[in-house]
Design a protein around this motif. Structure first.
Motif, PDB file in Angstrom:
ATOM      1  N   ASP A  65     160.059   5.971 -11.019  1.00  0.00           N
ATOM      2  CA  ASP A  65     160.126   7.288 -10.368  1.00  0.00           C
ATOM      3  C   ASP A  65     158.797   7.669  -9.727  1.00  0.00           C
ATOM      4  OD1 ASP A  65     162.802   7.803 -10.736  1.00  0.00           O
ATOM      5  OD2 ASP A  65     162.493   8.768 -12.680  1.00  0.00           O
ATOM      6  N   ALA A  66     157.689   7.104 -10.201  1.00  0.00           N
ATOM      7  CA  ALA A  66     156.381   7.378  -9.608  1.00  0.00           C
ATOM      8  C   ALA A  66     156.331   6.910  -8.154  1.00  0.00           C
ATOM      9  CB  ALA A  66     155.277   6.702 -10.415  1.00  0.00           C
ATOM     10  N   LEU A  67     157.154   5.917  -7.810  1.00  0.00           N
ATOM     11  CA  LEU A  67     157.188   5.424  -6.435  1.00  0.00           C
ATOM     12  C   LEU A  67     157.662   6.491  -5.454  1.00  0.00           C
ATOM     13  CD1 LEU A  67     158.716   1.881  -7.042  1.00  0.00           C
ATOM     14  CD2 LEU A  67     156.351   2.394  -6.377  1.00  0.00           C
ATOM     15  N   ARG A  68     158.421   7.477  -5.946  1.00  0.00           N
ATOM     16  CA  ARG A  68     158.931   8.550  -5.075  1.00  0.00           C
ATOM     17  C   ARG A  68     157.796   9.399  -4.495  1.00  0.00           C
ATOM     18  NH1 ARG A  68     164.515   8.909  -5.823  1.00  0.00           N
ATOM     19  NH2 ARG A  68     165.251   8.080  -7.806  1.00  0.00           N
ATOM     20  N   SER A  69     156.684   9.481  -5.194  1.00  0.00           N
ATOM     21  CA  SER A  69     155.563  10.311  -4.728  1.00  0.00           C
ATOM     22  C   SER A  69     154.521   9.507  -3.946  1.00  0.00           C
ATOM     23  CB  SER A  69     154.894  11.004  -5.919  1.00  0.00           C
ATOM     24  OG  SER A  69     154.301  10.038  -6.763  1.00  0.00           O
ATOM     25  N   LEU A  70     154.745   8.211  -3.777  1.00  0.00           N
ATOM     26  CA  LEU A  70     153.792   7.376  -3.056  1.00  0.00           C
ATOM     27  C   LEU A  70     154.311   7.080  -1.651  1.00  0.00           C
ATOM     28  CD1 LEU A  70     152.931   4.836  -5.896  1.00  0.00           C
ATOM     29  CD2 LEU A  70     151.622   6.850  -5.192  1.00  0.00           C
ATOM     30  N   PRO A  71     153.522   7.438  -0.622  1.00  0.00           N
ATOM     31  CA  PRO A  71     153.966   7.181   0.751  1.00  0.00           C
ATOM     32  C   PRO A  71     153.825   5.701   1.111  1.00  0.00           C
ATOM     33  CG  PRO A  71     151.773   8.126   0.765  1.00  0.00           C
ATOM     34  CD  PRO A  71     152.237   8.129  -0.668  1.00  0.00           C
ATOM     35  N   THR A  72     154.594   5.267   2.078  1.00  0.00           N
ATOM     36  CA  THR A  72     154.513   3.877   2.535  1.00  0.00           C
ATOM     37  C   THR A  72     153.289   3.655   3.426  1.00  0.00           C
ATOM     38  OG1 THR A  72     155.968   4.354   4.387  1.00  0.00           O
ATOM     39  CG2 THR A  72     156.993   3.470   2.407  1.00  0.00           C
ATOM     40  N   GLN A  73     152.796   4.704   4.043  1.00  0.00           N
ATOM     41  CA  GLN A  73     151.635   4.582   4.932  1.00  0.00           C
ATOM     42  C   GLN A  73     150.403   4.154   4.143  1.00  0.00           C
ATOM     43  OE1 GLN A  73     151.399   8.470   6.660  1.00  0.00           O
ATOM     44  NE2 GLN A  73     152.563   7.848   8.452  1.00  0.00           N
ATOM     45  N   GLY A  74     149.667   3.224   4.706  1.00  0.00           N
ATOM     46  CA  GLY A  74     148.415   2.788   4.093  1.00  0.00           C
ATOM     47  C   GLY A  74     148.556   1.710   3.040  1.00  0.00           C
ATOM     48  N   VAL A  75     149.771   1.294   2.728  1.00  0.00           N
ATOM     49  CA  VAL A  75     149.975   0.265   1.709  1.00  0.00           C
ATOM     50  C   VAL A  75     149.676  -1.104   2.307  1.00  0.00           C
ATOM     51  CG1 VAL A  75     151.695  -0.879   0.244  1.00  0.00           C
ATOM     52  CG2 VAL A  75     151.645   1.610   0.400  1.00  0.00           C
ATOM     53  N   ALA A  76     148.773  -1.833   1.671  1.00  0.00           N
ATOM     54  CA  ALA A  76     148.421  -3.182   2.127  1.00  0.00           C
ATOM     55  C   ALA A  76     149.431  -4.198   1.612  1.00  0.00           C
ATOM     56  CB  ALA A  76     147.017  -3.548   1.679  1.00  0.00           C
ATOM     57  N   TYR A  77     149.819  -4.041   0.335  1.00  0.00           N
ATOM     58  CA  TYR A  77     150.837  -4.923  -0.228  1.00  0.00           C
ATOM     59  C   TYR A  77     151.479  -4.281  -1.447  1.00  0.00           C
ATOM     60  CZ  TYR A  77     147.495  -6.403  -3.848  1.00  0.00           C
ATOM     61  OH  TYR A  77     146.608  -6.424  -4.891  1.00  0.00           O
ATOM     62  N   ILE A  78     152.641  -4.787  -1.767  1.00  0.00           N
ATOM     63  CA  ILE A  78     153.369  -4.387  -2.971  1.00  0.00           C
ATOM     64  C   ILE A  78     153.920  -5.668  -3.582  1.00  0.00           C
ATOM     65  CG2 ILE A  78     155.452  -3.876  -1.641  1.00  0.00           C
ATOM     66  CD1 ILE A  78     156.024  -1.636  -3.710  1.00  0.00           C
ATOM     67  N   ARG A  79     153.754  -5.807  -4.893  1.00  0.00           N
ATOM     68  CA  ARG A  79     154.117  -7.057  -5.559  1.00  0.00           C
ATOM     69  C   ARG A  79     154.838  -6.771  -6.871  1.00  0.00           C
ATOM     70  NH1 ARG A  79     149.164 -10.473  -6.238  1.00  0.00           N
ATOM     71  NH2 ARG A  79     149.704 -11.114  -4.150  1.00  0.00           N
ATOM     72  N   TRP A  80     155.789  -7.628  -7.196  1.00  0.00           N
ATOM     73  CA  TRP A  80     156.538  -7.568  -8.444  1.00  0.00           C
ATOM     74  C   TRP A  80     155.954  -8.583  -9.421  1.00  0.00           C
ATOM     75  CZ3 TRP A  80     159.686  -5.723 -11.931  1.00  0.00           C
ATOM     76  CH2 TRP A  80     160.317  -6.583 -12.811  1.00  0.00           C
ATOM     77  N   PHE A  81     155.771  -8.178 -10.676  1.00  0.00           N
ATOM     78  CA  PHE A  81     155.380  -9.079 -11.762  1.00  0.00           C
ATOM     79  C   PHE A  81     156.512  -9.113 -12.772  1.00  0.00           C
ATOM     80  CE2 PHE A  81     151.316  -8.212  -9.921  1.00  0.00           C
ATOM     81  CZ  PHE A  81     150.533  -9.320 -10.206  1.00  0.00           C
ATOM     82  N   ASP A  82     156.969 -10.304 -13.115  1.00  0.00           N
ATOM     83  CA  ASP A  82     158.030 -10.431 -14.112  1.00  0.00           C
ATOM     84  C   ASP A  82     157.484  -9.987 -15.477  1.00  0.00           C
ATOM     85  OD1 ASP A  82     157.207 -12.897 -15.840  1.00  0.00           O
ATOM     86  OD2 ASP A  82     156.953 -13.576 -13.762  1.00  0.00           O
ATOM     87  N   PRO A  83     158.375  -9.740 -16.460  1.00  0.00           N
ATOM     88  CA  PRO A  83     157.934  -9.227 -17.752  1.00  0.00           C
ATOM     89  C   PRO A  83     156.875 -10.085 -18.452  1.00  0.00           C
ATOM     90  CG  PRO A  83     160.291  -8.960 -17.555  1.00  0.00           C
ATOM     91  CD  PRO A  83     159.842  -9.765 -16.367  1.00  0.00           C
ATOM     92  N   ILE A  84     156.991 -11.388 -18.386  1.00  0.00           N
ATOM     93  CA  ILE A  84     156.018 -12.259 -19.053  1.00  0.00           C
ATOM     94  C   ILE A  84     154.652 -12.141 -18.387  1.00  0.00           C
ATOM     95  CG2 ILE A  84     155.422 -14.669 -19.533  1.00  0.00           C
ATOM     96  CD1 ILE A  84     158.464 -15.145 -19.893  1.00  0.00           C
ATOM     97  N   SER A  85     154.613 -12.205 -17.053  1.00  0.00           N
ATOM     98  CA  SER A  85     153.342 -12.088 -16.328  1.00  0.00           C
ATOM     99  C   SER A  85     152.730 -10.702 -16.506  1.00  0.00           C
ATOM    100  CB  SER A  85     153.550 -12.368 -14.842  1.00  0.00           C
ATOM    101  OG  SER A  85     154.011 -13.680 -14.644  1.00  0.00           O
ATOM    102  N   ALA A  86     153.559  -9.657 -16.443  1.00  0.00           N
ATOM    103  CA  ALA A  86     153.057  -8.289 -16.600  1.00  0.00           C
ATOM    104  C   ALA A  86     152.512  -8.070 -18.010  1.00  0.00           C
ATOM    105  CB  ALA A  86     154.163  -7.283 -16.295  1.00  0.00           C
TER     106      ALA A  86
END
Length: 91
Positions: free
Chosen positions: A50-71
């Motif tokens: 839900d925190a993603l709802r308050s973050l704008p797409t502007q200015g984002v250099a990258y977005i990455r997913w980490f699986d549960p083991i890596s995270a």
């Protein structure tokens, strides 16, 4: 490029459009809810998806997913659903 193509004003809507599986909990037992996907913004933990709802797409250099083991290896054992990392700095 994918973020711009999604034409969304916040990161939640963009991720929901281009990578919806990142938002889903991955509990081994569907009757158990073992936390939620955690979100990091510029190396600071900001909460669940839900925190993603308050973050704008502007200015984002990258977005990455980490699986549960890596995270869990990177941030600790309370990442059993994985993590989404958003950065405004280039990789």
């Amino acid at each position: 490029d994918d973020l711009r193509a999604a034409n969304s004003t916040n990161l939640y809507d963009a991720v929901r459009t281009i990578r919806p599986n990142w938002l889903r909990a991955r509990s081994p037992n569907s009757l158990e809810n073992q936390g939620q996907v955690q979100v990091y913004f510029d190396n600071s933990r900001v909460g669940g998806v839900d925190a993603l709802r308050s973050l704008p797409t502007q200015g984002v250099a990258y977005i990455r997913w980490f699986d549960p083991i890596s995270a869990s290896a990177r941030w600790g054992l309370d990442h059993e659903q994985g993590a989404i990392v958003v950065s405004t700095r280039p990789e």
